[in-house]
Design a protein around this motif. Sequence first.
Motif, mmCIF file in Angstrom:
data_model
loop_
_atom_site.group_PDB
_atom_site.id
_atom_site.type_symbol
_atom_site.label_atom_id
_atom_site.label_comp_id
_atom_site.label_asym_id
_atom_site.label_seq_id
_atom_site.Cartn_x
_atom_site.Cartn_y
_atom_site.Cartn_z
ATOM 1 N N PRO A 1 41.715 36.482 31.473
ATOM 2 C CA PRO A 1 43.161 36.300 31.342
ATOM 3 C C PRO A 1 43.847 36.260 32.712
ATOM 4 C CG PRO A 1 42.559 38.542 30.761
ATOM 5 C CD PRO A 1 41.278 37.799 31.022
ATOM 6 N N PRO A 2 45.024 35.678 32.770
ATOM 7 C CA PRO A 2 45.717 35.538 34.049
ATOM 8 C C PRO A 2 46.458 36.805 34.471
ATOM 9 C CG PRO A 2 47.031 34.560 32.312
ATOM 10 C CD PRO A 2 45.738 35.000 31.683
ATOM 11 N N GLY A 3 46.774 36.852 35.756
ATOM 12 C CA GLY A 3 47.686 37.856 36.288
ATOM 13 C C GLY A 3 47.032 38.932 37.131
ATOM 14 N N ALA A 4 47.840 39.507 38.023
ATOM 15 C CA ALA A 4 47.379 40.541 38.949
ATOM 16 C C ALA A 4 46.941 41.812 38.227
ATOM 17 C CB ALA A 4 48.479 40.853 39.960
ATOM 18 N N ALA A 5 47.336 41.995 36.978
ATOM 19 C CA ALA A 5 46.901 43.167 36.207
ATOM 20 C C ALA A 5 45.459 42.997 35.725
ATOM 21 C CB ALA A 5 47.819 43.381 35.010
ATOM 22 N N ASN A 6 44.869 41.830 35.950
ATOM 23 C CA ASN A 6 43.512 41.533 35.479
ATOM 24 C C ASN A 6 42.546 41.301 36.637
ATOM 25 O OD1 ASN A 6 44.007 41.535 32.557
ATOM 26 N ND2 ASN A 6 45.399 39.879 33.082
ATOM 27 N N VAL A 7 42.573 42.186 37.622
ATOM 28 C CA VAL A 7 41.662 42.092 38.763
ATOM 29 C C VAL A 7 40.243 42.358 38.269
ATOM 30 C CG1 VAL A 7 41.006 43.192 40.942
ATOM 31 C CG2 VAL A 7 43.409 42.713 40.465
ATOM 32 N N HIS A 8 39.292 41.581 38.775
ATOM 33 C CA HIS A 8 37.900 41.707 38.349
ATOM 34 C C HIS A 8 36.970 41.174 39.432
ATOM 35 C CE1 HIS A 8 39.352 37.737 37.139
ATOM 36 N NE2 HIS A 8 38.122 37.334 37.453
ATOM 37 N N ILE A 9 35.678 41.384 39.202
ATOM 38 C CA ILE A 9 34.643 40.863 40.086
ATOM 39 C C ILE A 9 33.468 40.415 39.229
ATOM 40 C CG2 ILE A 9 33.532 43.115 40.456
ATOM 41 C CD1 ILE A 9 33.042 42.254 43.396
ATOM 42 N N GLY A 10 32.838 39.323 39.618
ATOM 43 C CA GLY A 10 31.610 38.863 38.976
ATOM 44 C C GLY A 10 30.468 39.084 39.948
ATOM 45 N N ARG A 11 29.412 39.738 39.464
ATOM 46 C CA ARG A 11 28.275 40.056 40.327
ATOM 47 C C ARG A 11 26.985 39.489 39.743
ATOM 48 N NH1 ARG A 11 28.113 46.297 40.855
ATOM 49 N NH2 ARG A 11 26.761 45.855 42.619
ATOM 50 N N ASN A 12 26.104 39.072 40.624
ATOM 51 C CA ASN A 12 24.774 38.639 40.218
ATOM 52 C C ASN A 12 23.803 39.750 40.586
ATOM 53 O OD1 ASN A 12 22.283 37.535 39.787
ATOM 54 N ND2 ASN A 12 22.676 35.635 40.888
ATOM 55 N N LEU A 13 23.426 40.548 39.612
ATOM 56 C CA LEU A 13 22.497 41.651 39.830
ATOM 57 C C LEU A 13 21.057 41.237 39.540
ATOM 58 C CD1 LEU A 13 24.654 44.495 38.218
ATOM 59 C CD2 LEU A 13 24.546 43.786 40.623
ATOM 60 N N GLY A 14 20.858 39.961 39.207
ATOM 61 C CA GLY A 14 19.531 39.462 38.851
ATOM 62 C C GLY A 14 18.794 38.846 40.024
ATOM 63 N N ALA A 15 17.665 38.187 39.703
ATOM 64 C CA ALA A 15 16.782 37.618 40.715
ATOM 65 C C ALA A 15 16.921 36.096 40.847
ATOM 66 C CB ALA A 15 15.330 37.972 40.387
ATOM 67 N N THR A 16 17.744 35.457 39.993
ATOM 68 C CA THR A 16 17.955 34.010 40.070
ATOM 69 C C THR A 16 19.445 33.723 40.214
ATOM 70 O OG1 THR A 16 18.157 33.781 37.672
ATOM 71 C CG2 THR A 16 15.950 33.529 38.603
ATOM 72 N N ASP A 17 19.763 32.539 40.696
ATOM 73 C CA ASP A 17 21.176 32.145 40.826
ATOM 74 C C ASP A 17 21.882 32.231 39.476
ATOM 75 O OD1 ASP A 17 20.808 31.504 43.493
ATOM 76 O OD2 ASP A 17 20.935 29.330 43.202
ATOM 77 N N VAL A 18 23.130 32.674 39.499
ATOM 78 C CA VAL A 18 24.012 32.537 38.348
ATOM 79 C C VAL A 18 24.753 31.220 38.566
ATOM 80 C CG1 VAL A 18 26.114 33.387 37.219
ATOM 81 C CG2 VAL A 18 24.318 34.996 37.874
#
Length: 144
Positions: free
Chosen positions: A101-118
């Motif tokens: 969802p949009p907006g500054a209240a929805n700060v997040h991060i996507g991480r690749n914790l695996g062994a292959t490209d996401v």
Amino acid sequence: MRNLSRIGAVGALLAGLSLPAGFAHATPGGPGVTGKVITRSTVGGSDYILREVTIPPGQATGWHFHDGTLYAYVKQGTLSHFDSTCKSDGAYSKGSFLEEPPGAANVHIGRNLGATDVILEVLYVLPHGAPFSQDAPNPGCDFQ
């Protein structure tokens, strides 16, 4: 026309579900995180941009938010997604969809914790002229 069909196909798939332009550099994405625009179109006051985003193993998008709604399809790997409470709000494997969802209240991060490209196919629905994302500071988590 083929690119518009691709946007339509991704949009149709995502309709059943109810990520190099960014500002600031508080927590930029890790080395090797890339995004390639596949197609873009403007309708009314909204930009519809289909983009392929690749996150190498051990890397992350950096903390950020979006000015519009983002829809993603995981083509490869597993995306670990965290919200501003530092807790996981989902692990999305190949074939999964997610909505941010949009907006500054929805700060997040996507991480690749695996062994292959996401690899993600991402449909951004943004106010016309808005960047893909806005960088945000780490909200106090012990990871980037």
